[in-house]
Design a protein around this motif. Sequence first.
Motif, PDB file in Angstrom:
ATOM      1  N   GLY A  91     -33.606  -2.045  14.917  1.00  0.00           N
ATOM      2  CA  GLY A  91     -34.934  -2.027  14.330  1.00  0.00           C
ATOM      3  C   GLY A  91     -35.431  -0.673  13.890  1.00  0.00           C
ATOM      4  N   GLN A  92     -34.552   0.339  13.886  1.00  0.00           N
ATOM      5  CA  GLN A  92     -34.963   1.686  13.489  1.00  0.00           C
ATOM      6  C   GLN A  92     -33.977   2.291  12.497  1.00  0.00           C
ATOM      7  OE1 GLN A  92     -35.167   3.575  17.427  1.00  0.00           O
ATOM      8  NE2 GLN A  92     -37.400   3.585  17.267  1.00  0.00           N
ATOM      9  N   ILE A  93     -34.460   3.208  11.649  1.00  0.00           N
ATOM     10  CA  ILE A  93     -33.579   4.001  10.792  1.00  0.00           C
ATOM     11  C   ILE A  93     -33.062   5.152  11.653  1.00  0.00           C
ATOM     12  CG2 ILE A  93     -33.366   5.408   8.718  1.00  0.00           C
ATOM     13  CD1 ILE A  93     -33.972   2.571   7.988  1.00  0.00           C
ATOM     14  N   VAL A  94     -31.756   5.170  11.949  1.00  0.00           N
ATOM     15  CA  VAL A  94     -31.209   6.201  12.832  1.00  0.00           C
ATOM     16  C   VAL A  94     -30.601   7.368  12.062  1.00  0.00           C
ATOM     17  CG1 VAL A  94     -30.820   4.600  14.737  1.00  0.00           C
ATOM     18  CG2 VAL A  94     -28.990   4.983  13.065  1.00  0.00           C
ATOM     19  N   GLU A  95     -30.254   7.153  10.781  1.00  0.00           N
ATOM     20  CA  GLU A  95     -29.741   8.247   9.965  1.00  0.00           C
ATOM     21  C   GLU A  95     -29.979   7.923   8.495  1.00  0.00           C
ATOM     22  OE1 GLU A  95     -25.813  11.139   9.486  1.00  0.00           O
ATOM     23  OE2 GLU A  95     -25.714   9.411  10.825  1.00  0.00           O
ATOM     24  N   SER A  96     -30.307   8.942   7.717  1.00  0.00           N
ATOM     25  CA  SER A  96     -30.519   8.753   6.287  1.00  0.00           C
ATOM     26  C   SER A  96     -30.121  10.013   5.542  1.00  0.00           C
ATOM     27  CB  SER A  96     -31.995   8.418   5.996  1.00  0.00           C
ATOM     28  OG  SER A  96     -32.840   9.487   6.391  1.00  0.00           O
ATOM     29  N   GLY A  97     -29.725   9.820   4.297  1.00  0.00           N
ATOM     30  CA  GLY A  97     -29.317  10.949   3.467  1.00  0.00           C
ATOM     31  C   GLY A  97     -28.626  10.453   2.219  1.00  0.00           C
ATOM     32  N   THR A  98     -28.189  11.372   1.374  1.00  0.00           N
ATOM     33  CA  THR A  98     -27.412  10.984   0.205  1.00  0.00           C
ATOM     34  C   THR A  98     -26.074  10.435   0.681  1.00  0.00           C
ATOM     35  OG1 THR A  98     -26.362  13.144  -0.041  1.00  0.00           O
ATOM     36  CG2 THR A  98     -28.498  12.824  -1.139  1.00  0.00           C
ATOM     37  N   LYS A  99     -25.399   9.692  -0.195  1.00  0.00           N
ATOM     38  CA  LYS A  99     -24.109   9.136   0.219  1.00  0.00           C
ATOM     39  C   LYS A  99     -23.110  10.241   0.511  1.00  0.00           C
ATOM     40  CE  LYS A  99     -22.587   8.321  -4.572  1.00  0.00           C
ATOM     41  NZ  LYS A  99     -22.204   7.281  -5.554  1.00  0.00           N
ATOM     42  N   GLU A 100     -23.221  11.373  -0.196  1.00  0.00           N
ATOM     43  CA  GLU A 100     -22.317  12.495   0.075  1.00  0.00           C
ATOM     44  C   GLU A 100     -22.570  13.050   1.475  1.00  0.00           C
ATOM     45  OE1 GLU A 100     -22.728  11.958  -4.270  1.00  0.00           O
ATOM     46  OE2 GLU A 100     -24.217  12.277  -2.674  1.00  0.00           O
ATOM     47  N   GLU A 101     -23.858  13.181   1.847  1.00  0.00           N
ATOM     48  CA  GLU A 101     -24.197  13.705   3.175  1.00  0.00           C
ATOM     49  C   GLU A 101     -23.734  12.767   4.282  1.00  0.00           C
ATOM     50  OE1 GLU A 101     -28.276  16.152   1.939  1.00  0.00           O
ATOM     51  OE2 GLU A 101     -28.369  14.027   2.477  1.00  0.00           O
ATOM     52  N   ILE A 102     -23.917  11.472   4.071  1.00  0.00           N
ATOM     53  CA  ILE A 102     -23.562  10.496   5.110  1.00  0.00           C
ATOM     54  C   ILE A 102     -22.048  10.376   5.262  1.00  0.00           C
ATOM     55  CG2 ILE A 102     -23.677   8.072   5.782  1.00  0.00           C
ATOM     56  CD1 ILE A 102     -26.326   9.518   6.123  1.00  0.00           C
ATOM     57  N   PHE A 103     -21.327  10.284   4.154  1.00  0.00           N
ATOM     58  CA  PHE A 103     -19.880  10.097   4.239  1.00  0.00           C
ATOM     59  C   PHE A 103     -19.155  11.382   4.646  1.00  0.00           C
ATOM     60  CE2 PHE A 103     -20.934   6.309   1.881  1.00  0.00           C
ATOM     61  CZ  PHE A 103     -19.984   5.377   2.291  1.00  0.00           C
ATOM     62  N   ALA A 104     -19.643  12.530   4.186  1.00  0.00           N
ATOM     63  CA  ALA A 104     -18.969  13.795   4.503  1.00  0.00           C
ATOM     64  C   ALA A 104     -19.354  14.330   5.870  1.00  0.00           C
ATOM     65  CB  ALA A 104     -19.294  14.846   3.434  1.00  0.00           C
ATOM     66  N   ASN A 105     -20.569  14.030   6.316  1.00  0.00           N
ATOM     67  CA  ASN A 105     -21.032  14.586   7.590  1.00  0.00           C
ATOM     68  C   ASN A 105     -21.853  13.561   8.370  1.00  0.00           C
ATOM     69  OD1 ASN A 105     -21.601  16.484   9.627  1.00  0.00           O
ATOM     70  ND2 ASN A 105     -23.497  17.116   8.603  1.00  0.00           N
ATOM     71  N   PRO A 106     -21.233  12.439   8.787  1.00  0.00           N
ATOM     72  CA  PRO A 106     -21.978  11.469   9.603  1.00  0.00           C
ATOM     73  C   PRO A 106     -22.374  12.120  10.921  1.00  0.00           C
ATOM     74  CG  PRO A 106     -19.626  10.983   9.648  1.00  0.00           C
ATOM     75  CD  PRO A 106     -19.813  12.068   8.636  1.00  0.00           C
ATOM     76  N   SER A 107     -23.659  12.008  11.273  1.00  0.00           N
ATOM     77  CA  SER A 107     -24.153  12.773  12.417  1.00  0.00           C
ATOM     78  C   SER A 107     -24.656  11.917  13.568  1.00  0.00           C
ATOM     79  CB  SER A 107     -25.280  13.716  11.956  1.00  0.00           C
ATOM     80  OG  SER A 107     -24.792  14.622  10.985  1.00  0.00           O
ATOM     81  N   HIS A 108     -24.838  10.640  13.364  1.00  0.00           N
ATOM     82  CA  HIS A 108     -25.227   9.751  14.464  1.00  0.00           C
ATOM     83  C   HIS A 108     -23.982   9.029  14.960  1.00  0.00           C
ATOM     84  CE1 HIS A 108     -27.237   6.593  16.765  1.00  0.00           C
ATOM     85  NE2 HIS A 108     -28.348   7.288  16.662  1.00  0.00           N
ATOM     86  N   PRO A 109     -23.792   8.904  16.265  1.00  0.00           N
ATOM     87  CA  PRO A 109     -22.600   8.211  16.780  1.00  0.00           C
ATOM     88  C   PRO A 109     -22.427   6.802  16.226  1.00  0.00           C
ATOM     89  CG  PRO A 109     -23.705   9.376  18.557  1.00  0.00           C
ATOM     90  CD  PRO A 109     -24.605   9.495  17.353  1.00  0.00           C
ATOM     91  N   TYR A 110     -23.525   6.112  15.921  1.00  0.00           N
ATOM     92  CA  TYR A 110     -23.413   4.768  15.352  1.00  0.00           C
ATOM     93  C   TYR A 110     -22.849   4.820  13.937  1.00  0.00           C
ATOM     94  CZ  TYR A 110     -24.729   0.138  13.668  1.00  0.00           C
ATOM     95  OH  TYR A 110     -24.699  -1.122  13.125  1.00  0.00           O
ATOM     96  N   THR A 111     -23.309   5.789  13.132  1.00  0.00           N
ATOM     97  CA  THR A 111     -22.771   5.959  11.783  1.00  0.00           C
ATOM     98  C   THR A 111     -21.283   6.277  11.846  1.00  0.00           C
ATOM     99  OG1 THR A 111     -24.914   6.876  11.136  1.00  0.00           O
ATOM    100  CG2 THR A 111     -23.108   7.108   9.568  1.00  0.00           C
ATOM    101  N   LYS A 112     -20.905   7.154  12.763  1.00  0.00           N
ATOM    102  CA  LYS A 112     -19.487   7.490  12.952  1.00  0.00           C
ATOM    103  C   LYS A 112     -18.697   6.242  13.325  1.00  0.00           C
ATOM    104  CE  LYS A 112     -20.734  12.048  14.847  1.00  0.00           C
ATOM    105  NZ  LYS A 112     -20.133  12.990  13.910  1.00  0.00           N
ATOM    106  N   GLY A 113     -19.283   5.396  14.181  1.00  0.00           N
ATOM    107  CA  GLY A 113     -18.605   4.171  14.592  1.00  0.00           C
ATOM    108  C   GLY A 113     -18.400   3.216  13.436  1.00  0.00           C
TER     109      GLY A 113
END
Length: 335
Positions: free
Chosen positions: A232-254
């Motif tokens: 129910g929360q936004i845990v990470e946000s950014g451009t697609k380059e930022e998210i794919f190149a530098n995922p910073s939340h463990p859930y995003t990494k998962g």
Amino acid sequence: MTTLLEVKDLSVSFDVFGGEVQAIRNVNLDVKKGEAVAIVGESGSGKSVTAQTVMRLIAMPPGRIKNGQILFEGQDLLKLSEKDMQKIRGNKIGMIFQDPMTSLNPTMTVGKQISEGLIKHQGLSKSEAKERAIEMLKLVGIPTPEARYKQYPHEFSGGMRQRVMIAIALACNPALLIADEPTTALDVTIQAQILRLMKKLQEQLDTSIILITHDLGIVADVCDRVMVMYAGQIVESGTKEEIFANPSHPYTKGLLNSLPKLSQRKDEPLIPIHGTPPDLIAPPPGCGFCDRCPYAMNICATTPPEVTDLGGSHKVRCWLQDPRAQSDKKTEVGV
């Protein structure tokens, strides 16, 4: 770019027999004019509830909007009457639902279903609406649109029905298109065609898009920014380059680790995210991902994480990225 949609501190609950399900908890997001934004996350994370709340399609009761604002073109949609919302739905904001077979009316021809929005919102005559509907069928790549106009949904394949749904959603040239998992029931070849079609139409019509999906892999070619949603929360946000190149939340990494890679060996297993999402009737006092996170610290279980600005448009809701945790150097985080 001009901000088209801005959601501020939105919280939505459902009152059920077992208690209050806190489906959306203080969600903030924005969409610029002409921009494509993806909301990703596993089932139950709150993606569809967010989209349906923007469209004011949540049944109340049992749904309840506890707080927040939904500003569309500067106007708070939560303050509008149902009559005023009907002027916006299908006209200024279009929506593609998950299952086209259950979303289309089986008793009406697809041409009539496209035409009715044009007659209601654009004030076109029946003949003008028919002409425009045939143009839309042709635009979304349906062959022999004049003949298809007279056919019923059961005479179309799954991919063709989804194209009809896109034609209905775009018929009135909406400023915003919300696509709620539009490729879920389709095979991978048709998925790629539908995504390419959406991107092409966005460029042609200058329509903003919110693409809701559970698959990070399909957003790379379509979206400009990514918002990762969990519990129910936004845990990470950014451009697609930022998210794919530098995922910073463990859930995003998962989520990224669970995707197959071209370099992966046949005998190399995918890496799953262990555990289950939290019960949103009694959400955890700290981070919602704490029980599934291999890097969790003591503070994660007791205190909600603050939003950390990582530079650019990249933001994350995680204690591991807090400057105080970074300076401590006690925890190493890797993909």
